[in-house]
Design an enzyme around this catalytic site. Structure first.
Site, PDB file in Angstrom:
ATOM      1  N   GLY A 117       0.792  -1.216   0.000  1.00 35.58           N
ATOM      2  CA  GLY A 117       0.000   0.000   0.000  1.00 35.58           C
ATOM      3  C   GLY A 117       0.826   1.269   0.000  1.00 35.58           C
ATOM      4  O   GLY A 117       0.336   2.330  -0.375  1.00 35.58           O
TER       5      GLY A 117
ATOM      6  N   ASP B 190       6.854  -5.662  12.837  1.00 35.68           N
ATOM      7  CA  ASP B 190       5.969  -6.130  11.762  1.00 35.68           C
ATOM      8  C   ASP B 190       6.442  -7.489  11.250  1.00 35.68           C
ATOM      9  O   ASP B 190       6.497  -7.722  10.044  1.00 35.68           O
ATOM     10  CB  ASP B 190       5.931  -5.112  10.627  1.00 35.68           C
ATOM     11  CG  ASP B 190       4.710  -5.305   9.723  1.00 35.68           C
ATOM     12  OD1 ASP B 190       3.741  -5.958  10.154  1.00 35.68           O
ATOM     13  OD2 ASP B 190       4.735  -4.808   8.573  1.00 35.68           O
TER      14      ASP B 190
END
Length: 538
Positions: free
Chosen positions: A17, A134
């Site tokens: 994204g 992450d």
């Protein structure tokens, strides 16, 4: 398109994204690189784009702080068209997420090997003061050569930079975010470990432990429910559940996870590929994970059981080297993973062997051994076990009447020079070596240190890096020397030497292989150490 007058973009290889990754050519150094392009979404305002640019630069700084074989290296950060571009090492690979979706989940052993690599990368980051924040299958790359690397430090933060927590802000993928981060935004070493557990859960189960239809349902389950019980994890299950505990203080530590993962790997030698009918379309050398191509880790000391009062080998007088290292004794005691019952086994017959001149004891000195200068094993009449116990298929005992018996893979080549025995895999870089003339009255730790200094001084171990020289307290005068070095072509190698006494004689036994194959070879090292034996003097 040429970036910064140097990096020519060839084709996109990934996107998300907030950015796009290109395969590019560094025209100055004539090599392939990966270039990450900063691509802000159209809906972002200027302030949000500025924060995203800062995140991009933080990623470069975080990864740039690390120099580790399981972390994608950052080469450069350049500015073009007013935006930052990160130039990174190009790793031909698929993400763990892609492999799971395309080929199916991994076996517990293969997932454990992946876990060792990612854990090693995370531990290096934590030592450098960097939290990843992450960790997920999308950010674990399985290289076509079997290398496992952790990438995308875009959410990473320095432990001491004052931005570790952010109440009300949840970053990362909900299915792989720890409960405390989902609740209050806290980022800690323990939260990275939780994400590692969720990632390994997905590797072996095919989905995350909190897979739900929506992100909100995932977050609700994360806050109120235990993880879904693993169904395919086998021996890996307790490790996963130990990492996925809601209380960060109760979670397994990195050292405990490493020890347990190594025991999972060592308990099932020979397994670990990805069962999938789609494997045929992948180049053979590009298998996502196999026992041949998995990255190296330092050997963690596993609990060693006390030596049994009598060895399992019977009738013929001999002495078995017991409690000899790593998880070897545990494996034998836990159900015969290394040996199986057999009857009417042949007995090895001594025979001559070609001479091979070496410059000193080290696996490196055996690396020049070639088929033209050596004999191929197994020798005629070589035993595949002794007194009713059989080695694993493809292994046979080598002996030449000198009183020792060492298991060696069939098909390897062999040469001897005096008390120095060299065994080598003709299909790779693995080397097994044995020195039978060590001083049994010597101090094992001092002997290893002296040997290391001597070999480094004469240039026999280029790029030498000592990992550990440690006394083995449960053995009779024994020490382990683990180290890394490089061959003349620059390939990274990993080795371990066990110096020990047995039946009044001193020995040094070594195994060396490519750094990338070290973890996969631990079960073989255990095999050699736990089944080497000597004849009892008459």
């Amino acid at each position: 398109m040429l970036i910064a007058g140097r990096y020519r973009l060839l084709e996109p290889v990934g996107s998300g994204g907030m950015g796009r990754v290109w395969l590019a050519r560094d025209e100055m150094l004539d090599r392939d690189v990966a270039v990450k392009e900063f691509v802000p979404p159209d809906w972002m305002n200027d302030d949000e784009k500025t924060r995203l640019r800062d995140r991009t630069l933080r990623e470069a700084r975080s990864a740039g702080r690390l120099n580790h074989p399981h972390v994608v290296r950052v080469y450069d950060v350049v500015h073009a068209e007013g935006l930052p571009w990160i130039v990174m090492e190009y790793v031909p690979s698929r993400s763990l997420h892609q492999v799971i979706n395309e080929d199916g989940p991994y076996s517990p052993v293969a997932a454990a090997r992946i876990g060792l690599a990612v854990l090693d990368a995370l531990s290096a980051a934590h030592r450098a003061g960097v939290l990843h924040r992450d960790v997920k299958p999308h950010n674990v790359l399985i290289g076509l050569d079997g290398r496992v690397v952790l990438t995308d430090f875009g959410l990473a933060t320095f432990v001491d930079d004052g931005s570790v927590t952010g109440p009300g802000l949840v970053v990362g993928s909900p299915q792989y975010v720890s409960p405390e981060r989902a609740r209050d935004g806290a980022s800690t070493v323990e939260s990275d470990m939780w994400s590692l557990g969720a990632t390994l859960y997905a590797a072996v189960e095919g989905r995350s432990p909190y897979a739900r239809e929506t992100a909100m349902a995932t977050l609700m389950a994360l806050a109120t429910e235990p993880p879904d019980p693993p169904e395919r994890a086998g021996l890996l299950g307790p490790v996963l559940l130990g990492l996925l505990r809601h209380d960060p203080a109760a979670r397994l530590t990195a050292s405990e996870v490493e020890r347990r993962l190594r025991m999972v790997v060592a308990a099932a030698p020979g397994g670990g590929g990805v069962p999938s009918p789609r494997r045929a379309r992948v180049v053979a050398s590009a298998a996502p994970v196999s026992v041949r191509v998995l990255p190296a880790q330092r050997v963690a000391e596993a609990p060693v059981s006390p030596a049994p009062s009598s060895p399992p080998f019977r009738s013929r007088p001999l002495v078995l080297l017991v409690a000899v290292g790593l998880a070897g004794v545990v494996l034998i005691g836990a159900g015969g993973f290394l040996l199986s019952r057999a009857d009417d086994l042949p007995v090895a017959r001594p025979s001559s062997a070609p001479a091979f001149v070496t410059v000193g004891f080290s696996p490196a000195t055996c690396s020049a051994l070639t088929p033209s200068a050596a004999a191929r094993l197994p020798r005629k009449g070589a035993a595949t076990g002794v007194n009713g116990w059989r080695l694993l298929p493809g292994w046979s005992y080598f002996t030449d009447g000198s009183g020792f018996h060492i298991p060696v893979p069939d098909g390897w080549i062999y040469a001897r020079s005096g008390a120095m025995y060299c065994f080598r895999d003709t299909q790779g870089d693995r080397v097994l070596s044995l020195d039978t003339a060590r001083n049994p009255a010597g101090d094992p730790v001092r002997a290893c240190r002296t040997e290391a200094s001597r070999l480094v001084a004469v240039g026999a171990l280029p790029g030498y890096h000592e990992i550990a020289i440690e006394k083995r307290p449960l053995l009779n005068k024994a020490a382990d020397w683990e180290y890394q070095y490089r061959d003349p072509s620059g390939v990274a190698l990993h080795a371990q030497t066990r110096w020990f006494t047995n039946n009044g004689h001193g020995y040094a036994l070594s195994w060396a292989t490519r750094e990338i194959d070290w973890s996969a070879d631990l079960s073989k090292i255990n095999m050699v150490l736990s089944t080497f034996y000597t004849d009892k003097p008459r």
